[in-house]
Write a protein that holds these residues in place. Structure first.
Motif, short mmCIF file in Angstrom:
data_model
loop_
_atom_site.label_atom_id
_atom_site.label_comp_id
_atom_site.label_asym_id
_atom_site.label_seq_id
_atom_site.Cartn_x
_atom_site.Cartn_y
_atom_site.Cartn_z
N THR A 130 0.82 -1.22 0.00
CA THR A 130 0.00 0.00 0.00
C THR A 130 0.85 1.26 0.00
OG1 THR A 130 -0.15 -0.10 2.42
CG2 THR A 130 -1.92 -1.14 1.15
N ARG A 131 1.96 1.24 0.76
CA ARG A 131 2.77 2.45 0.92
C ARG A 131 3.71 2.69 -0.27
NH1 ARG A 131 6.40 1.30 5.45
NH2 ARG A 131 7.56 0.27 3.79
N ASP A 132 4.38 1.62 -0.72
CA ASP A 132 5.44 1.78 -1.71
C ASP A 132 4.99 1.52 -3.14
OD1 ASP A 132 7.12 2.22 0.45
OD2 ASP A 132 7.70 0.12 0.60
N VAL A 133 3.80 0.93 -3.30
CA VAL A 133 3.34 0.59 -4.66
C VAL A 133 2.06 1.32 -5.02
CG1 VAL A 133 2.56 -1.28 -6.17
CG2 VAL A 133 4.48 -1.66 -4.61
N LEU A 134 0.98 1.06 -4.26
CA LEU A 134 -0.31 1.63 -4.66
C LEU A 134 -0.35 3.15 -4.55
CD1 LEU A 134 -2.83 -0.95 -3.20
CD2 LEU A 134 -2.33 -0.49 -5.60
N THR A 135 0.13 3.70 -3.43
CA THR A 135 0.07 5.15 -3.27
C THR A 135 0.85 5.88 -4.36
OG1 THR A 135 -0.30 4.96 -0.88
CG2 THR A 135 0.55 7.06 -1.71
N PRO A 136 2.12 5.52 -4.63
CA PRO A 136 2.82 6.21 -5.72
C PRO A 136 2.23 5.89 -7.09
CG PRO A 136 4.20 4.48 -4.78
CD PRO A 136 3.04 4.65 -3.87
N ALA A 137 1.65 4.69 -7.26
CA ALA A 137 1.04 4.35 -8.55
C ALA A 137 -0.15 5.26 -8.83
CB ALA A 137 0.60 2.89 -8.56
N VAL A 138 -0.94 5.51 -7.79
CA VAL A 138 -2.10 6.41 -7.96
C VAL A 138 -1.62 7.81 -8.33
CG1 VAL A 138 -3.96 7.57 -6.72
CG2 VAL A 138 -3.64 5.10 -6.47
N GLU A 139 -0.49 8.21 -7.78
CA GLU A 139 0.02 9.55 -8.06
C GLU A 139 0.48 9.72 -9.50
OE1 GLU A 139 3.07 10.02 -5.16
OE2 GLU A 139 1.67 10.33 -3.48
N THR A 140 0.78 8.59 -10.20
CA THR A 140 1.18 8.71 -11.61
C THR A 140 0.00 9.03 -12.51
OG1 THR A 140 0.89 6.36 -12.08
CG2 THR A 140 3.05 7.06 -11.27
N GLY A 141 -1.21 8.70 -12.05
CA GLY A 141 -2.43 9.10 -12.75
C GLY A 141 -2.57 8.56 -14.15
N THR A 142 -2.51 9.46 -15.14
CA THR A 142 -2.83 9.16 -16.53
C THR A 142 -2.06 7.98 -17.08
OG1 THR A 142 -3.36 11.48 -16.93
CG2 THR A 142 -2.89 10.13 -18.86
N ALA A 143 -0.79 7.87 -16.72
CA ALA A 143 0.05 6.84 -17.31
C ALA A 143 -0.46 5.43 -17.03
CB ALA A 143 1.48 6.97 -16.80
N LEU A 144 -1.20 5.23 -15.94
CA LEU A 144 -1.70 3.91 -15.59
C LEU A 144 -3.20 3.75 -15.85
CD1 LEU A 144 0.26 3.23 -12.30
CD2 LEU A 144 0.45 1.97 -14.44
N SER A 145 -3.82 4.77 -16.39
CA SER A 145 -5.25 4.72 -16.65
C SER A 145 -5.50 4.55 -18.14
CB SER A 145 -5.94 5.99 -16.14
OG SER A 145 -7.27 6.04 -16.62
N PRO A 146 -5.92 3.37 -18.59
CA PRO A 146 -6.19 3.17 -20.01
C PRO A 146 -7.20 4.18 -20.56
CG PRO A 146 -6.16 1.07 -18.87
CD PRO A 146 -6.11 2.14 -17.81
N LYS A 147 -8.16 4.54 -19.72
CA LYS A 147 -9.19 5.49 -20.17
C LYS A 147 -8.58 6.83 -20.54
CE LYS A 147 -13.53 7.62 -18.61
NZ LYS A 147 -14.48 7.73 -17.49
N ASP A 148 -7.57 7.26 -19.78
CA ASP A 148 -6.90 8.53 -20.07
C ASP A 148 -5.78 8.37 -21.09
OD1 ASP A 148 -8.50 9.87 -18.22
OD2 ASP A 148 -7.18 9.35 -16.57
N LEU A 149 -5.21 7.18 -21.11
CA LEU A 149 -4.07 6.93 -22.00
C LEU A 149 -4.51 6.87 -23.45
CD1 LEU A 149 -1.01 6.39 -21.80
CD2 LEU A 149 -1.56 3.93 -21.79
N ILE A 150 -5.68 6.25 -23.69
CA ILE A 150 -6.18 6.09 -25.06
C ILE A 150 -7.32 7.06 -25.27
CG2 ILE A 150 -7.14 4.49 -26.75
CD1 ILE A 150 -5.83 2.23 -25.19
N ALA A 151 -7.12 8.02 -26.14
CA ALA A 151 -8.12 9.05 -26.40
C ALA A 151 -9.10 8.58 -27.47
CB ALA A 151 -7.43 10.34 -26.83
N ASP A 152 -10.13 9.42 -27.74
CA ASP A 152 -11.07 9.12 -28.81
C ASP A 152 -10.32 9.00 -30.12
OD1 ASP A 152 -13.14 9.20 -27.03
OD2 ASP A 152 -13.73 11.26 -27.49
N GLY A 153 -10.79 8.06 -30.94
CA GLY A 153 -10.12 7.84 -32.20
C GLY A 153 -8.96 6.88 -32.09
N GLY A 154 -8.72 6.35 -30.88
CA GLY A 154 -7.67 5.37 -30.69
C GLY A 154 -6.29 5.97 -30.53
N LYS A 155 -6.15 7.29 -30.53
CA LYS A 155 -4.83 7.89 -30.36
C LYS A 155 -4.33 7.66 -28.95
CE LYS A 155 -2.22 12.21 -30.57
NZ LYS A 155 -2.19 13.65 -30.89
#
Length: 610
Positions: A130-155
């Motif tokens: 929780t401390r060393d993996v999940l918390t910093p992972a959440v802080e990376t945001g967009t990079a780990l979120s497929p919804k934000d990573l892949i925009a409309d049109g597949g870009k």
């Protein structure tokens, strides 16, 4: 002494005031036992409550950790942050309870404290997760979120991924360390429940570690490969598993992919019959030529992937396409109909020009079975219109790729589908850029034959009949090795192949053989190769118990033993390779060639490093 004096039952040296009557002594003992009982009950109650609190906190930490991961992948940053914070709080509370003085004292008692010691170790893993993996992972945001990573049109939004690459690499390393730590947690002893929790924790940490490892690899190579630094192009091969080849199946069609700043499109689709056979051969070294040269792999695209080392096929395709078009691609990709079925399950069905719906449930059968009977032109000889069939398959491939590069409703489902295909080696990637290939090669995407001495048994089937009966092939593979005493040990690789071709009329392309091999209709005729451990020697090869001749080759330092094998319709054949191999350390590896079936694979080989 006066005989008439009253008798004193007390000793002369004991004062009368300290005398204990039976009733009084019994009362004292009751008070003592009651006190001890109260303390015991209080202790049991405390431990019971504390155990409940530990279980409550660690379960809450686990559930919130899962919620944080799921929310992150779904692009819900707010929920992910809340869940990660709650997971860390609950994990710390559980760890504090388990490492308190009473718990530590009890955990130190041999036998009795075994499950408590296991619980303490698990709490340390959960806190780290929780401390060393999940918390910093959440802080990376967009990079780990497929919804934000892949925009409309597949870009693909490449810059956030590239910016987060160093942080993701560190998080991935921490996750891998914690997963290893989870597998070192001691057993629960007499409490099976503790072992169940330990198994769940190991599965959860493995899952998170693998997710972050894949994300880290993607963050390193995807931006450049998808055109962040300039346009890229790739040769994409569509493999037909119904006719087996080393990397999966015969190349039935191809496409040329262009990528620029995260936008991907397929500009060219072609059939294998459109690729000429008069290319200048590509020199892949003397071992490759000696082992595969008879099939003309670098001039005949149909045999270009006889080797199970994907970079060889990829370089051949690069060479062929450059000679065909003058364009030198930056890499190569291969996939098959089973992978397409996973993708269609994520993005939805496609509709053919005539209105036919192709979806996850029917695409494999359509492309590898039905299509061969659909395009029959001569009912008496069961000859098929191959060009019409190839056009049909090309249309399916094109529409699937078009769907993947369009608007994606659920990017996470698509990434899960691609991940499943990669894990089964149904998607392979090679980059002509050495720094990228160095990263890809050691992953399932690389589909490489490893150049190390650890035990290895790669069973590779290449269809030598020119038919499509591998759609009906079923495989069983067993790799058994003796103990690690001495410099060598005996090993046996057993391969059982069953030809499940059903009765019926099939086109010659499905169930016939080359004219120079007059075998009964429905016969599967294959070259079955064993890519063995480096330094191995073959003592004997048998088919159904009878010794047979094998052809010796070499693949990146691995001896290759090939046995031509005939499997009649409805029959099973058993091949056995009896070997002497070095007692090299490392886990035994038995990679699975991606065909249509899901083979049974068993490995009984001790790790000589232990």
């Amino acid at each position: 002494m006066d005989a008439n004096a009253p008798h004193d039952s007390h000793r002369d040296d004991v004062p009368a005031d300290d005398a204990c009557s039976p009733a009084k002594c019994r009362s004292t003992r009751r008070r003592i036992f009651a006190g001890v009982g109260i303390v015991a009950v209080a202790s049991i109650a405390w431990f019971g409550y504390s155990a409940w609190e530990v279980q409550h906190n660690l379960t809450g930490a686990r559930d919130n950790a899962q919620l944080a991961k799921d929310s992150l992948l779904a692009g819900d940053a707010e929920t992910a942050q809340r869940a990660a914070a709650e997971a860390e709080h609950r994990a710390s509370q559980g760890q504090e309870n388990l490492h308190s003085l009473p718990w530590s004292a009890l955990a130190a008692v041999p036998g009795v404290g075994t499950p408590l010691e296991s619980a303490q170790q698990m709490s340390d893993v959960v806190v780290g997760l929780t401390r060393d993996v999940l918390t910093p992972a959440v802080e990376t945001g967009t990079a780990l979120s497929p919804k934000d990573l892949i925009a409309d049109g597949g870009k693909v939004n490449l810059q956030p991924l590239r910016d987060s690459a160093p942080a993701i690499e560190q998080i991935s390393a921490d996750a891998k360390s914690l997963a290893d730590q989870a597998h070192q947690v001691s057993g629960g002893g007499y409490l099976g429940l503790v072992d169940d929790v330990r198994t769940q924790l190991q599965a959860q940490t493995d899952d998170v570690a693998k997710l972050l490892e894949n994300t880290s690899i993607g963050a390193k190579v995807l931006p450049a490969m998808l055109g962040a630094d300039g346009p890229r192009s790739y040769f994409m091969a569509f493999q037909t598993n119904a006719e087996a080849r080393g990397t999966g199946g015969l190349v039935g069609g191809y496409g040329i992919i262009h990528a620029n700043d995260g936008e991907v499109q397929v500009d060219t689709l072609g059939k294998n019959t459109e690729v000429a056979y008069d290319h200048q051969p590509l020199d892949l070294g003397p071992d490759y030529k000696a082992t595969y040269g008879m099939y003309n792999p670098s001039t005949d695209i149909r045999n270009s992937n006889f080797s199970s080392h994907f970079p060889y096929a990829a370089q051949i395709w690069q060479s062929m396409w450059e000679q065909e078009s003058g364009e030198r691609v930056d890499g190569a990709i291969a996939t098959d109909p089973v992978a397409l079925s996973y993708v269609l399950g994520a993005v939805g069905s496609i509709v053919m020009p005539d209105g036919e719906v192709v979806d996850a449930d029917n695409v494999v059968e359509l492309t590898q079975s039905t299509t061969y009977t659909r395009f029959i032109t001569d009912e008496s000889n069961y000859n098929a219109d191959n060009e019409a069939r190839k056009e049909y398959l090309q249309t399916i491939a094109g529409k699937v790729v078009e769907k993947m590069t369009g608007n994606i409703e659920n990017p996470q489902l698509l990434l899960d589908a691609v991940g499943k295909a990669v894990s089964e080696r149904r998607i392979a990637v090679w980059s002509a850029h050495l720094d990228e290939q160095a990263i890809i090669a050691d992953t399932p995407l690389g589909y490489t034959v490893p150049q190390d001495p650890a035990p290895y048994a790669g069973v590779v089937i290449n269809n030598n009949a020119g038919n499509k009966l591998d759609y009906y092939l079923n495989r069983e593979i067993d790799y058994t090795a003796a103990t690690c005493t001495g410099d060598t040990r005996t090993t046996t690789v057993t391969v059982r192949l069953t030809n499940n071709t059903p009765p019926g009329d099939f086109p010659r392309i499905v169930a016939g053989t080359f004219k120079e091999r007059p075998l009964p209709f429905g016969t599967n005729f294959s070259a079955v190769s064993l890519v063995s451990t480096q330094g191995a020697s073959l003592n004997k090869a048998t088919v159904d118990g009878k010794p047979v001749f094998s052809i010796r080759g070499n693949e990146l330092g691995h001896p290759v033993f090939t046995v031509p094998t005939t499997i009649l319709q409805g029959k099973t054949v058993e091949l056995r390779y009896e070997l002497t191999e070095p007692t090299a350390p490392g886990e035994a590896r038995v990679p699975v060639q991606p065909l249509v079936d899901e083979p049974s694979v068993t490995v009984n080989a001790p790790n000589c490093a232990n």
